[in-house]
Motif scaffolding. Sequence first.
Motif, mmCIF file in Angstrom:
data_model
loop_
_atom_site.group_PDB
_atom_site.id
_atom_site.type_symbol
_atom_site.label_atom_id
_atom_site.label_comp_id
_atom_site.label_asym_id
_atom_site.label_seq_id
_atom_site.Cartn_x
_atom_site.Cartn_y
_atom_site.Cartn_z
ATOM 1 N N LEU A 62 37.707 -6.371 20.871
ATOM 2 C CA LEU A 62 36.854 -5.243 21.238
ATOM 3 C C LEU A 62 35.410 -5.693 21.445
ATOM 4 O O LEU A 62 34.738 -5.273 22.392
ATOM 5 C CB LEU A 62 36.929 -4.165 20.155
ATOM 6 C CG LEU A 62 38.271 -3.433 20.025
ATOM 7 C CD1 LEU A 62 38.266 -2.528 18.806
ATOM 8 C CD2 LEU A 62 38.583 -2.633 21.280
ATOM 9 N N ARG A 63 34.931 -6.552 20.568
ATOM 10 C CA ARG A 63 33.550 -7.015 20.683
ATOM 11 C C ARG A 63 33.345 -7.865 21.936
ATOM 12 O O ARG A 63 32.310 -7.772 22.598
ATOM 13 C CB ARG A 63 33.154 -7.776 19.408
ATOM 14 C CG ARG A 63 33.022 -6.846 18.205
ATOM 15 C CD ARG A 63 32.772 -7.568 16.895
ATOM 16 N NE ARG A 63 32.691 -6.609 15.809
ATOM 17 C CZ ARG A 63 31.574 -5.993 15.413
ATOM 18 N NH1 ARG A 63 30.434 -6.255 16.015
ATOM 19 N NH2 ARG A 63 31.598 -5.126 14.427
ATOM 20 N N GLN A 64 34.349 -8.689 22.267
ATOM 21 C CA GLN A 64 34.261 -9.478 23.490
ATOM 22 C C GLN A 64 34.307 -8.581 24.728
ATOM 23 O O GLN A 64 33.604 -8.819 25.714
ATOM 24 C CB GLN A 64 35.389 -10.507 23.531
ATOM 25 C CG GLN A 64 35.228 -11.631 22.521
ATOM 26 C CD GLN A 64 36.425 -12.560 22.478
ATOM 27 O OE1 GLN A 64 37.496 -12.247 23.011
ATOM 28 N NE2 GLN A 64 36.264 -13.716 21.840
ATOM 29 N N LEU A 65 35.152 -7.551 24.666
ATOM 30 C CA LEU A 65 35.259 -6.615 25.775
ATOM 31 C C LEU A 65 33.930 -5.905 26.010
ATOM 32 O O LEU A 65 33.472 -5.746 27.149
ATOM 33 C CB LEU A 65 36.358 -5.592 25.458
ATOM 34 C CG LEU A 65 36.768 -4.617 26.564
ATOM 35 C CD1 LEU A 65 37.398 -5.353 27.732
ATOM 36 C CD2 LEU A 65 37.758 -3.582 25.999
ATOM 37 N N ILE A 66 33.291 -5.496 24.925
ATOM 38 C CA ILE A 66 32.008 -4.806 25.032
ATOM 39 C C ILE A 66 30.930 -5.762 25.549
ATOM 40 O O ILE A 66 30.105 -5.399 26.406
ATOM 41 C CB ILE A 66 31.615 -4.206 23.668
ATOM 42 C CG1 ILE A 66 32.567 -3.050 23.314
ATOM 43 C CG2 ILE A 66 30.172 -3.726 23.675
ATOM 44 C CD1 ILE A 66 32.490 -2.608 21.874
ATOM 45 N N ALA A 67 30.941 -7.005 25.049
ATOM 46 C CA ALA A 67 29.949 -7.993 25.519
ATOM 47 C C ALA A 67 30.104 -8.261 27.011
ATOM 48 O O ALA A 67 29.107 -8.366 27.747
ATOM 49 C CB ALA A 67 30.126 -9.289 24.719
ATOM 50 N N GLU A 68 31.355 -8.341 27.456
ATOM 51 C CA GLU A 68 31.604 -8.565 28.884
ATOM 52 C C GLU A 68 31.115 -7.389 29.716
ATOM 53 O O GLU A 68 30.526 -7.563 30.785
ATOM 54 C CB GLU A 68 33.103 -8.773 29.101
ATOM 55 C CG GLU A 68 33.490 -9.013 30.552
ATOM 56 C CD GLU A 68 34.993 -9.190 30.717
ATOM 57 O OE1 GLU A 68 35.538 -8.688 31.714
ATOM 58 O OE2 GLU A 68 35.619 -9.804 29.829
ATOM 59 N N ARG A 69 31.312 -6.167 29.219
ATOM 60 C CA ARG A 69 30.893 -4.994 29.970
ATOM 61 C C ARG A 69 29.379 -4.859 29.995
ATOM 62 O O ARG A 69 28.817 -4.314 30.945
ATOM 63 C CB ARG A 69 31.535 -3.734 29.367
ATOM 64 C CG ARG A 69 31.479 -2.535 30.284
ATOM 65 C CD ARG A 69 32.240 -2.764 31.613
ATOM 66 N NE ARG A 69 33.661 -2.557 31.417
ATOM 67 C CZ ARG A 69 34.555 -3.537 31.388
ATOM 68 N NH1 ARG A 69 34.189 -4.797 31.549
ATOM 69 N NH2 ARG A 69 35.826 -3.282 31.214
ATOM 70 N N ARG A 70 28.710 -5.353 28.966
ATOM 71 C CA ARG A 70 27.251 -5.351 28.986
ATOM 72 C C ARG A 70 26.711 -6.205 30.133
ATOM 73 O O ARG A 70 25.695 -5.892 30.736
ATOM 74 C CB ARG A 70 26.713 -5.880 27.652
ATOM 75 C CG ARG A 70 26.692 -4.846 26.538
ATOM 76 C CD ARG A 70 26.286 -5.497 25.237
ATOM 77 N NE ARG A 70 25.795 -4.523 24.274
ATOM 78 C CZ ARG A 70 25.545 -4.798 22.999
ATOM 79 N NH1 ARG A 70 25.741 -6.028 22.556
ATOM 80 N NH2 ARG A 70 25.106 -3.865 22.184
ATOM 81 N N LYS A 71 27.432 -7.292 30.428
ATOM 82 C CA LYS A 71 27.013 -8.177 31.516
ATOM 83 C C LYS A 71 27.398 -7.624 32.880
ATOM 84 O O LYS A 71 26.653 -7.774 33.856
ATOM 85 C CB LYS A 71 27.644 -9.564 31.333
ATOM 86 C CG LYS A 71 27.175 -10.301 30.096
ATOM 87 C CD LYS A 71 27.906 -11.643 29.981
ATOM 88 C CE LYS A 71 27.495 -12.393 28.734
ATOM 89 N NZ LYS A 71 28.248 -13.672 28.574
ATOM 90 N N ASN A 72 28.558 -7.012 32.961
ATOM 91 C CA ASN A 72 29.087 -6.543 34.247
ATOM 92 C C ASN A 72 29.566 -5.100 34.123
ATOM 93 O O ASN A 72 30.736 -4.850 33.866
ATOM 94 C CB ASN A 72 30.246 -7.440 34.705
ATOM 95 C CG ASN A 72 29.850 -8.887 34.843
ATOM 96 O OD1 ASN A 72 29.041 -9.232 35.684
ATOM 97 N ND2 ASN A 72 30.420 -9.739 33.997
ATOM 98 N N LYS A 73 28.657 -4.169 34.250
ATOM 99 C CA LYS A 73 29.022 -2.759 34.138
ATOM 100 C C LYS A 73 29.754 -2.297 35.394
ATOM 101 O O LYS A 73 29.510 -2.785 36.491
ATOM 102 C CB LYS A 73 27.781 -1.889 33.917
ATOM 103 C CG LYS A 73 27.071 -2.156 32.598
ATOM 104 C CD LYS A 73 25.957 -1.159 32.384
ATOM 105 C CE LYS A 73 25.206 -1.443 31.088
ATOM 106 N NZ LYS A 73 24.430 -2.683 31.149
ATOM 107 N N GLY A 74 30.654 -1.339 35.181
ATOM 108 C CA GLY A 74 31.398 -0.777 36.294
ATOM 109 C C GLY A 74 31.370 0.737 36.255
ATOM 110 O O GLY A 74 30.440 1.338 35.698
ATOM 111 N N GLU A 75 32.407 1.356 36.796
ATOM 112 C CA GLU A 75 32.495 2.813 36.819
ATOM 113 C C GLU A 75 33.395 3.346 35.707
ATOM 114 O O GLU A 75 33.665 4.535 35.650
ATOM 115 C CB GLU A 75 33.054 3.275 38.173
ATOM 116 C CG GLU A 75 32.189 2.908 39.365
ATOM 117 C CD GLU A 75 30.797 3.516 39.267
ATOM 118 O OE1 GLU A 75 30.696 4.693 38.872
ATOM 119 O OE2 GLU A 75 29.820 2.799 39.565
ATOM 120 N N ASP A 76 33.862 2.462 34.840
ATOM 121 C CA ASP A 76 34.802 2.871 33.790
ATOM 122 C C ASP A 76 34.067 3.505 32.620
ATOM 123 O O ASP A 76 32.828 3.453 32.513
ATOM 124 C CB ASP A 76 35.613 1.656 33.321
ATOM 125 C CG ASP A 76 34.707 0.517 32.890
ATOM 126 O OD1 ASP A 76 34.256 0.518 31.737
ATOM 127 O OD2 ASP A 76 34.432 -0.362 33.742
#
Length: 409
Positions: free
Chosen positions: A201-215
């Motif tokens: 979960l923490r890796q998923l959140i870190a990745e989304r911080r770098k590359n935000k989308g429409e999800d």
Amino acid sequence: MTATPTAPTPPFHFTTPEFRRDPYPFYAQLRREMPIVRLNQGRRGESYYVSRYDDVMALIKDVERFASDKRTAGHKVSWIESRLSMGVTESMVMKDGVDHRRLRTLAHKAFTPMRVAALEQRIAQLADGLLAAADARGTMDMIADLALPLPVAVISDMMGVDERYRRHFHHWMKGILELDGAGWLELLTNFPNMIKINRFLRQLIAERRKNKGEDLLSALVEAEEAGDKLSFDELVASTLIILLAGHETTVNLIGNGVLALLEHPDQLERLRAHPELLDGAVEEMLRYTSPVQLNAPRFACEDTELCGVPIRKGEAVCPILASANHDETHFEDPERFDVGRQPNRHVAFGFGPHFCLGAPLARLEAKLAFRAILQRYTDLQLAVPRSQLTWRRSQSVRGLNSLPLRVRR
């Protein structure tokens, strides 16, 4: 009527195979003889359990006397308890008042009627594709081939979880639910898996911080980065709860619902002849099979009483939703499975401030799954004797481990 809180004989546990196979006769006994009962459920310790519809509703609606957050009732959450609970204490499920509304408002973005309705075509395509894979074989496992992969794919799309991780996160989350009926030794043995999902979960959140989308996860990350909406721990806990609740109820609703139809062939044929009953049939499956058996415990904020029994401040009281859904005083002939039942004011998704956010999505997924099954197959049969079906050991949910079927297009 003053209830007796004495424990039933013989000793009873929510996770025994005999109970999971058919809990409803025991629930009926509770409603008749012990509508509030104090039970020791292993690692969960002693809690009161209420089984009648009116008492369940009174408990979950009374936010003044009973809190979802045990800290409101004077308990402390230790470091080890926080770690073992995967930080769920920071999720909206365990919050009250302003904090609950703040977290729920953010998570609600995933499940607005407009957003859920927009998923209909995608869900229908997924269901058809999953069933097509079983056509050539003439056999299928309803859980592994449809009931599980369908909602996992949908909630993963909504949260932006890459396809290569989807099986992993369900495996880990299923393990968390199974552990709610386990002892301390089994809990500690599975601690490495809990670390894995926390890291995921923490890796998923870190990745989304770098590359935000429409999800939705991107929207939650933006709220956390704003500084006044979510803490990082709340973000992790909210992601966990949405991923878990976004598919778990649907898995058991589809599996349990198919079994109910097979055990009541007259209702299966009625539904084939009258597909307009499908919405109501899903509601009856929710009531009759109750995928969520127990709601989260409530903690007394003060010395009080329920059903005439004194409850001390801090003591836990658990509403048995599955029993309330079979209460004779609210449902005519409640042990009868009736796809046309009206009215049907079940509490399968809870009630009040903590009513299940994912209810609209679960209903839509189930409706489209059953529509695809009924349109596709002229014949559905169990591929093994009913006695060989096994049930998950979780206290909170009730669902099949597998459901082998013979199917004919």
